[in-house]
Design a protein around this motif. Structure first.
Motif, short mmCIF file in Angstrom:
data_model
loop_
_atom_site.label_atom_id
_atom_site.label_comp_id
_atom_site.label_asym_id
_atom_site.label_seq_id
_atom_site.Cartn_x
_atom_site.Cartn_y
_atom_site.Cartn_z
N VAL A 151 0.73 -1.05 -0.35
CA VAL A 151 -0.14 0.12 0.05
C VAL A 151 1.19 1.58 0.17
O VAL A 151 1.67 0.53 0.88
CB VAL A 151 -1.22 0.27 1.46
N ALA A 152 0.83 2.13 -1.28
CA ALA A 152 1.56 3.30 -0.83
C ALA A 152 -0.21 4.44 -0.56
O ALA A 152 -0.86 4.18 -0.75
CB ALA A 152 2.13 3.01 -2.44
N SER A 153 0.66 6.01 -0.58
CA SER A 153 -0.31 6.84 -0.01
C SER A 153 -0.49 7.93 -1.13
O SER A 153 1.00 8.16 -1.34
CB SER A 153 -0.72 6.83 1.44
N THR A 154 -0.96 8.65 -1.00
CA THR A 154 -0.90 9.95 -1.28
C THR A 154 -0.42 10.88 -0.74
O THR A 154 -0.96 10.53 0.96
CB THR A 154 -2.36 10.42 -2.46
N GLN A 155 -0.75 12.34 -0.33
CA GLN A 155 -0.53 13.29 1.06
C GLN A 155 -1.31 13.01 1.64
O GLN A 155 -2.01 12.69 2.78
CB GLN A 155 -0.19 14.66 0.21
N GLY A 163 -1.10 7.44 6.04
CA GLY A 163 -1.56 7.66 7.24
C GLY A 163 -2.41 6.43 7.49
O GLY A 163 -2.96 5.57 8.15
N SER A 164 -2.70 6.21 6.09
CA SER A 164 -3.83 4.92 6.99
C SER A 164 -3.50 3.51 7.01
O SER A 164 -4.37 3.12 7.43
CB SER A 164 -4.34 5.00 4.37
N LEU A 165 -1.97 3.48 6.70
CA LEU A 165 -1.59 1.77 7.27
C LEU A 165 -0.66 3.12 8.49
O LEU A 165 -0.13 3.76 8.08
CB LEU A 165 -1.20 1.45 6.21
N ARG A 166 -0.56 2.00 9.23
CA ARG A 166 0.59 3.20 9.96
C ARG A 166 2.04 2.94 9.59
O ARG A 166 1.96 1.60 8.44
CB ARG A 166 0.67 2.08 11.52
N HIS A 167 2.87 3.46 9.46
CA HIS A 167 4.04 3.51 8.48
C HIS A 167 5.20 2.02 8.97
O HIS A 167 5.48 1.62 8.16
CB HIS A 167 5.35 4.41 9.40
N ASP A 168 4.34 1.49 10.77
CA ASP A 168 5.20 0.20 10.57
C ASP A 168 4.11 -1.26 9.85
O ASP A 168 5.14 -1.95 10.20
CB ASP A 168 5.81 0.37 11.72
N HIS A 169 3.42 -0.60 9.39
CA HIS A 169 2.26 -2.83 8.77
C HIS A 169 3.26 -3.00 7.92
O HIS A 169 3.57 -2.04 7.01
CB HIS A 169 0.98 -1.33 7.92
N PRO A 170 3.46 -4.20 7.70
CA PRO A 170 4.51 -4.80 6.56
C PRO A 170 4.56 -3.95 5.58
O PRO A 170 5.11 -3.99 4.80
CB PRO A 170 3.73 -6.30 7.06
N GLN A 171 2.52 -4.01 5.17
CA GLN A 171 2.43 -3.57 3.80
C GLN A 171 2.60 -2.15 3.27
O GLN A 171 2.28 -1.95 1.80
CB GLN A 171 1.34 -4.35 3.28
N ASP A 172 3.39 -1.08 4.09
CA ASP A 172 3.03 0.14 3.97
C ASP A 172 4.60 0.31 3.39
O ASP A 172 5.27 0.18 4.21
CB ASP A 172 3.26 1.20 5.24
N VAL A 173 4.02 1.28 2.59
CA VAL A 173 5.71 1.59 1.46
C VAL A 173 5.47 3.06 1.17
O VAL A 173 6.97 3.04 0.84
CB VAL A 173 5.14 0.67 0.16
N GLY A 174 5.29 3.46 2.02
CA GLY A 174 4.97 4.79 1.94
C GLY A 174 4.51 5.60 0.54
O GLY A 174 3.56 5.17 0.12
N GLY A 175 4.83 7.47 0.88
CA GLY A 175 4.15 7.49 -0.06
C GLY A 175 4.59 7.57 -2.40
O GLY A 175 5.70 7.50 -2.36
#
Length: 628
Positions: free
Chosen positions: A262-266, A270-282
Motif C-alpha cells: 500500500v502506497a499513499s497520496t498526501q 497514515g491509512s496504514l501505520r508506518h510500521d505496517h508490513p504492507q505500508d511502503v510510504g508515499g
C-alpha cells in the motif's frame, strides 16, 4: 389543519435551523454545524450578528481575524471530524465576502464541508449602489458573491424569506453527501437577513442526515476480484477517501490478507501505520523510492479514494508496467472511471470489506517473492530516513529533515501534524512516520499557504485533548499569522513549529530545476542587477509571533530544538518553537524526488540553465503514457 408558526428574522431562523441539524453514520450522531465563525460589518452585523446573540446558547461563536483563515479553521475542524461535523462562516459584503474564495476553493478541492454565509447587497435596492457594491452594467442581479459560484458545490442567494427553507435544506443535503460535499454558499442580502417572516415550526425540528455507505455493484465487484486474482504485481494507492470513510482498519485487513503493498497520496498517508508490513510510504513526485519502483512495475494499480492528481501519477510518467491496468474503488463515479480504470463505485470501507471477503474465499495472496522484494526495499528506505533524521552534532543549526527528526522522536500516536505548502510537504511525504490514522494532516489538494495555523485551531477544537502542531515555513507564516490572536484569545493551545529559511525554498528549488535560477524566491535585499540576492532580510518572525500574544521558544541548535519541542508539547497555552535552518539558496537535505513532475520549461531561451532544463524536460515528456 394549519401548522403553528414562529415569527423570526431570516437570520434568526437560519441560526435556529442550523442548530438543529445532525449527522449520523454507523450509529454515531453529532451536530452538523458545531459553531459559527464571524467577522462583522454592515452586511451581517444586524442580521446574522444579532441572531448569534439571540441564540448564543444554541450556536457557539468564534471570532476570527481574516475571512480566509476562518474557512481554513472550519475545514480543519471538518477533516478532523471525519466530514460529519463542520462550522459555518459569516462575513460582511465586499472584501469580507471575496476573502472567502480561496478557502472555499480549498474546501471543494479536498471534498471537505464548510458552510459560507456572506452578506450581500440589498435585495430591495433602496439605494443603488451601496457601500462596497460592485456594479455590473450588464446584470443587475450580480454581486461579488458570484465569485463563489465556481468554488462552491451549492450556491444560492436568498432574496425572499420563504426561499430560505428549500435552500437551507439543499445546503444540508450537499454538506452531508460524501460525493458532492465541499463549500456551500448561501448569500444573504443584508435587508433580507433582518426581515421577519412567519416560519412553520417544522422547519426548526431536529433533522438527522444519514451519511450513507453504499456497497459495490455485484458485477463490478466480480470484475474487480478477477482483476486482483490475475495480477502478479498489484499495488494499492490509498487516497484521502480512506480517511473520509474511516476505512483504515478495512484497508489493513485487505492488505494483510492479500499481501498487496500500500502506497499513499498526501491525503491518504497514515491509512496504514508506518510500521505496517504492507505500508511502503508515499507515492509519486514526493513519494518514496520503494513505492515508486513498485508503481513502475505494477500490473494492477488499485486506487482507493484517490483523485490521481499529477503529483500521484508523476504527470503520467509513473505507471509504465507492461499491460498495467487500474481498478478504482471510489464513492464518486467521476473519480472511479479515471485512467480508463475498472470502476468499483462504493464507499471505501464497504468496498474494501467486500473485496476482502470475496478474495478470502479463495485464500488469495501475492507471491512470497513479491512480499520479500518490497519488504527489503522498505528497510533500505527506512535507513535513508534514519540518515536524514540523524544529528550527530547537537550544537549546530539543524537541517529541515533534522527538525522533522527531532519532532518524530518526540510525538506519539495522539499528536496531529498539520502542513500544506512549501518544502515541508515533500519532506514529510517522504520521511514522516505516521503513527495513527489522523496524525498526518496535509492539505495538498490546494496546497494553500496560510492554511496551517487556522487549521490547527479547527483541529484542536475538534480534538481538544490532543497535541496539535502547525508546521510552518517563513513564507507561509507571513501569508497568514493573524489567527494566532484567535488562539490566544480563546486559549486554544496549538503548537506552531516555525521554520525560518529565508524564502520560498520549495519554489526556489523548482525554479532552479526548470531554468528559472531561483529568481524572486529568496527573502533578501535587492542587488544592483535587480535580483534578490543580497543579504537576508532582518525580519524577526519569533518577535512577531510574541507580539501577537504567543509564547515563543527560540532554538538555535539541535539540542535547543529538542528541549523546546518537549516543552511546547506539554504547554497548555499557544506556544511557538522558532528555529532557523539553512537559507533558501541551499537544498533542504532530504532524498531528491523519486519521480518527475511536469512544469513546462521555456521552449526558447538564451540562458544556459534554461536550455539545459528544456533538454531534460523533453526527455521526461517523451516517457508520458496515456492510459486508454
Amino acid at each position: 389543519m394549519t401548522s403553528s408558526t414562529t415569527r423570526l428574522t431570516v437570520a434568526q431562523a437560519l441560526v435556529r435551523f442550523l442548530s438543529a441539524q445532525y449527522t449520523e453514520r454507523d450509529g454515531v450522531r453529532q451536530r452538523l454545524i458545531g459553531a459559527t465563525w464571524g467577522i462583522f460589518g454592515h452586511g451581517n452585523v444586524a442580521g446574522i450578528g444579532q441572531a448569534l446573540i439571540e441564540y448564543a446558547d444554541d450556536m457557539p461563536y468564534h471570532q476570527g481575524r481574516n475571512e480566509q483563515a476562518m474557512v481554513h479553521a472550519a475545514v480543519g475542524y471538518a477533516r478532523q471530524s471525519g466530514r460529519l461535523s463542520t462550522h459555518a462562516v459569516t462575513t460582511s459584503i465586499g472584501p469580507g465576502a471575496t476573502n472567502l474564495v480561496t478557502g472555499a476553493a480549498l474546501a471543494t478541492v479536498n471534498h471537505l464541508p464548510v458552510l459560507l454565509l456572506p452578506g450581500d447587497v440589498f435585495a430591495t435596492r433602496p439605494a443603488d449602489p451601496v457601500l462596497q457594491q460592485l456594479e455590473v452594467p450588464y446584470a443587475g442581479d450580480v454581486s461579488v458573491n458570484d465569485s463563489l459560484r465556481p468554488v462552491s458545490r451549492y450556491f444560492d442567494r436568498i432574496t425572499r424569506p420563504e426561499a430560505l427553507i428549500p435552500s437551507a435544506l439543499n445546503a444540508m443535503r450537499v454538506l452531508t453527501d460524501p460525493v458532492e460535499t465541499g463549500a456551500v454558499t448561501l448569500a444573504l442580502p443584508q435587508d433580507v437577513q433582518a426581515e421577519a417572516h412567519d416560519w412553520p415550526d417544522e422547519f426548526f425540528a431536529e433533522r438527522t442526515w444519514v451519511v450513507r455507505r453504499p456497497g459495490a455493484d455485484p458485477a463490478e465487484l466480480a470484475e474487480a476480484v478477477r482483476a486482483i486474482r490475475s495480477a502478479r504485481r498489484p499495488l494499492v494507492i490509498a487516497g484521502g477517501g480512506v480517511h473520509h470513510s474511516r476505512a483504515e482498519e478495512a484497508l489493513a485487513e485487505f492488505a494483510g490478507t492479500t499481501g498487496i503493498p500500500v502506497a499513499s497520496t498526501q491525503a491518504g498517508k497514515g491509512s496504514l501505520r508506518h510500521d505496517h508490513p504492507q505500508d511502503v510510504g508515499g507515492i509519486g513526485h514526493t513519494g518514496t523510492a520503494t513505492a515508486n519502483e513498485l508503481a513502475r512495475t505494477a500490473d494492477l494499480v488499485i486506487g482507493v479514494g484517490t483523485r490521481y492528481t499529477d503529483f500521484t501519477t508523476a504527470s503520467g510518467t509513473l505507471f509504465t508496467g507492461e499491460g498495467v491496468r487500474f481498478l478504482n474503488l471510489n464513492i464518486a463515479p467521476f473519480d472511479g472511471h479515471k485512467l480508463a480504470g475498472l470502476p468499483l463505485i462504493a464507499d471505501a470501507r464497504s468496498g474494501l470489506q467486500e473485496l476482502t471477503a470475496a478474495l478470502d474465499t479463495h485464500a488469495h495472496e501475492v507471491a512470497a517473492s513479491y512480499v520479500t522484494e518490497y519488504t527489503e526495499d522498505k528497510e533500505r528506505w527506512e535507513q535513508r530516513v534514519d540518515a536524514c533524521y540523524e544529528a550527530d552534532e547537537p550544537d549546530v543549526r539543524p537541517t529541515q529533515p533534522q527538525v522533522l527528526g527531532a519532532l518524530d522522536a518526540l510525538v506519539d500516536e495522539s499528536d496531529v501534524i498539520i502542513n500544506a505548502a512549501g518544502s515541508l510537504p515533500g519532506d514529510l511525504h517522504k520521511l514522516w512516520r505516521a503513527r495513527s490514522r489522523d496524525q498526518y494532516h496535509l492539505e495538498y489538494g490546494y496546497s494553500c499557504m496560510g492554511y496551517e495555523i487556522p487549521a490547527a485551531i479547527g483541529v484542536k477544537l475538534a480534538a481538544p485533548d490532543r497535541p496539535v502542531w502547525a508546521l510552518v515555513g517563513d513564507g507561509t507564516y507571513l501569508m497568514m499569522p493573524t489567527e494566532i490572536v484567535t488562539a490566544v484569545q480563546e486559549g486554544i493551545a496549538i503548537k506552531v513549529l516555525l521554520i525560518q529559511n529565508h524564502g520560498y525554498v520549495s519554489i526556489g528549488g523548482l525554479s532552479e530545476s526548470v531554468g528559472g535560477e531561483r529568481f524572486g524566491t529568496a527573502y533578501r535585499f535587492q542587488s544592483d542587477d535587480g535580483t534578490y540576492t543580497g543579504a537576508p532580510l532582518p525580519v524577526d518572525l519569533a518577535a512577531n509571533a510574541a507580539s501577537l500574544g504567543m509564547r515563543v521558544l527560540r532554538a538555535k541548535t539541535v539540542a535547543d530544538l529538542r528541549a523546546a519541542l518537549a516543552e511546547a508539547r506539554t504547554a497548555d497555552t499557544p506556544t511557538c518553537v522558532y528555529v532557523e535552518t539553512e537559507t533558501a539558496d541551499t537544498v533542504s537535505g532530504p532524498p531528491p524526488a523519486q519521480a518527475w513532475w511536469d512544469v513546462p520549461v521555456a521552449e526558447t531561451a538564451t540562458r544556459p540553465s534554461a536550455v539545459k532544463a528544456r533538454e531534460l524536460y523533453e526527455r521526461h515528456v517523451s516517457t508520458r503514457r496515456r492510459h486508454l
